[in-house]
Design a protein around this motif. Sequence first.
Motif, PDB file in Angstrom:
ATOM      1  N   ASP A 197       0.843  -1.205   0.000  1.00 60.93           N
ATOM      2  CA  ASP A 197       0.000   0.000   0.000  1.00 60.93           C
ATOM      3  C   ASP A 197       0.878   1.254   0.000  1.00 60.93           C
ATOM      4  OD1 ASP A 197      -2.315  -1.455   0.058  1.00 60.93           O
ATOM      5  OD2 ASP A 197      -2.761  -1.106   2.172  1.00 60.93           O
ATOM      6  N   ALA A 198       1.897   1.249   0.876  1.00 65.06           N
ATOM      7  CA  ALA A 198       2.778   2.417   1.008  1.00 65.06           C
ATOM      8  C   ALA A 198       3.482   2.706  -0.309  1.00 65.06           C
ATOM      9  CB  ALA A 198       3.786   2.186   2.128  1.00 65.06           C
ATOM     10  N   ASP A 199       3.940   1.647  -0.998  1.00 64.47           N
ATOM     11  CA  ASP A 199       4.614   1.824  -2.299  1.00 64.47           C
ATOM     12  C   ASP A 199       3.639   2.374  -3.338  1.00 64.47           C
ATOM     13  OD1 ASP A 199       6.988   0.975  -1.406  1.00 64.47           O
ATOM     14  OD2 ASP A 199       6.953  -1.000  -2.367  1.00 64.47           O
ATOM     15  N   ARG A 200       2.504   1.666  -3.499  1.00 62.18           N
ATOM     16  CA  ARG A 200       1.561   2.014  -4.567  1.00 62.18           C
ATOM     17  C   ARG A 200       0.992   3.418  -4.371  1.00 62.18           C
ATOM     18  NH1 ARG A 200      -1.609  -1.573  -3.441  1.00 62.18           N
ATOM     19  NH2 ARG A 200      -2.934  -0.163  -2.283  1.00 62.18           N
ATOM     20  N   GLU A 201       0.610   3.735  -3.131  1.00 60.39           N
ATOM     21  CA  GLU A 201      -0.027   5.031  -2.858  1.00 60.39           C
ATOM     22  C   GLU A 201       1.003   6.101  -2.486  1.00 60.39           C
ATOM     23  OE1 GLU A 201      -3.136   5.106  -3.626  1.00 60.39           O
ATOM     24  OE2 GLU A 201      -3.522   2.944  -3.692  1.00 60.39           O
ATOM     25  N   GLN A 202       2.289   5.767  -2.579  1.00 56.83           N
ATOM     26  CA  GLN A 202       3.381   6.709  -2.281  1.00 56.83           C
ATOM     27  C   GLN A 202       3.249   7.344  -0.899  1.00 56.83           C
ATOM     28  OE1 GLN A 202       2.446   8.712  -6.176  1.00 56.83           O
ATOM     29  NE2 GLN A 202       4.679   8.699  -6.336  1.00 56.83           N
ATOM     30  N   LEU A 203       2.854   6.524   0.076  1.00 51.54           N
ATOM     31  CA  LEU A 203       2.613   7.051   1.428  1.00 51.54           C
ATOM     32  C   LEU A 203       3.913   7.497   2.098  1.00 51.54           C
ATOM     33  CD1 LEU A 203      -0.070   4.513   2.750  1.00 51.54           C
ATOM     34  CD2 LEU A 203      -0.413   6.663   1.540  1.00 51.54           C
ATOM     35  N   LEU A 235      -4.350   8.990   1.142  1.00 46.10           N
ATOM     36  CA  LEU A 235      -5.105   8.056   2.003  1.00 46.10           C
ATOM     37  C   LEU A 235      -6.503   7.810   1.426  1.00 46.10           C
ATOM     38  CD1 LEU A 235      -3.971   9.214   5.554  1.00 46.10           C
ATOM     39  CD2 LEU A 235      -3.312   7.132   4.339  1.00 46.10           C
ATOM     40  N   ILE A 236      -7.083   8.820   0.811  1.00 49.44           N
ATOM     41  CA  ILE A 236      -8.361   8.619   0.119  1.00 49.44           C
ATOM     42  C   ILE A 236      -8.147   7.657  -1.060  1.00 49.44           C
ATOM     43  CG2 ILE A 236     -10.138   9.739  -1.289  1.00 49.44           C
ATOM     44  CD1 ILE A 236     -10.574  10.459   1.550  1.00 49.44           C
TER      45      ILE A 236
END
Lengths: 197, 197
Positions: free
Chosen positions: A69-75, A88-89
């Motif tokens: 998730d962190a990678d894909r959404e660039q968190l 986060l949305i």
Amino acid sequence: MTGGYLKGRLRREDIITAAIAVYREAGYHGSSLREVAKRAGITHAGLIYYFPSKEALLAAVLERRDAEDADREQLNVAAPGLDMLRHLIGLAEYNVAHPGIVDLYVRLAAEAVSPGHPAHEYFVRHYRVAREEVLASFQALADTGELRPDVDPQVAALTFIALEDGLQAQWLTTPDEVDLVGSLRTYLQSLLTVPLS
Amino acid sequence: MTGGYLKGRLRREDIITAAIAVYREAGYHGSSLREVAKRAGITHAGLIYYFPSKEALLAAVLERRDAEDADREQLNVAAPGLDMLRHLIGLAEYNVAHPGIVDLYVRLAAEAVSPGHPAHEYFVRHYRVAREEVLASFQALADTGELRPDVDPQVAALTFIALEDGLQAQWLTTPDEVDLVGSLRTYLQSLLTVPLS
């Protein structure tokens, strides 16, 4: 890093990959360590060496999901503040399109409330990291006057995480009656003095 | 009402009372239909006649809890609006003092997300009733100008229920890090143009 250590790491990752495939096909109750071992090409005893229980293995599945998730959404690269909240949305939108992993998260989170559960430590850590991440964004927004002055960043962060968790369970139960992404967006917007998007 | 019907109702209530006692002592995984039957002074087959599974019995426990909550917190007589919201905060305060029943609710809610689960219908109904109850209050507050004009009563109602559910799971996992009642109160206050208390 020794060769044995590296081999162990790779084997561990293979098992998690097999667990994801088995879970996808068989669901929470249908998944078994035996089936995962078969899929990963390892003995049952070999699997137990890495993951002593199904619950410990499922916690590792969620841990890998957090990293993906962190990678894909660039968190990890999003700037704390509006940018981060938008990401986060984006994650919530991804979740709505992938109910299987949300189902695993909701079930394991409820199972793991007791301190003795194999996934308990994962959830204690997960909640803490999630709250800190969101808190940093609300604090940044407070500094720039983009957070409503009467909103406490600490309370807003805790509330955002709890709201997302509660919405997920309610959405899985009555999908047609719960707009998960819209509710989160509306909640976030209500805290801000500027448009979220 | 025939005598047989009445006797069946009473027997059903006795079983639920026994289930509450067994659950209190043995917890979610320790509770068994056999132990409940023993405690209620009924055969295992007799128990199965009333409740075909442990999950169906636990849903009945939650149904009785809802009725008891409504009586104790006067949820059926409170006027929709501020009065009702205050009673719901009172219910959250009661819950914090009774983690056992919250634990049952959180676990069964997660288990019951699938349509085939014996407690699924209970939760579909429970969410609907809870949302409608809270919606009536937010609508009443909107009519009197006590709700912030930019707050949509529908979204606020859904969010309140989801927030409470999410807070409960997070509070059970990390009790020292979550102020359940304070967070709910702060959230409600943020929606209002008048003091909640």
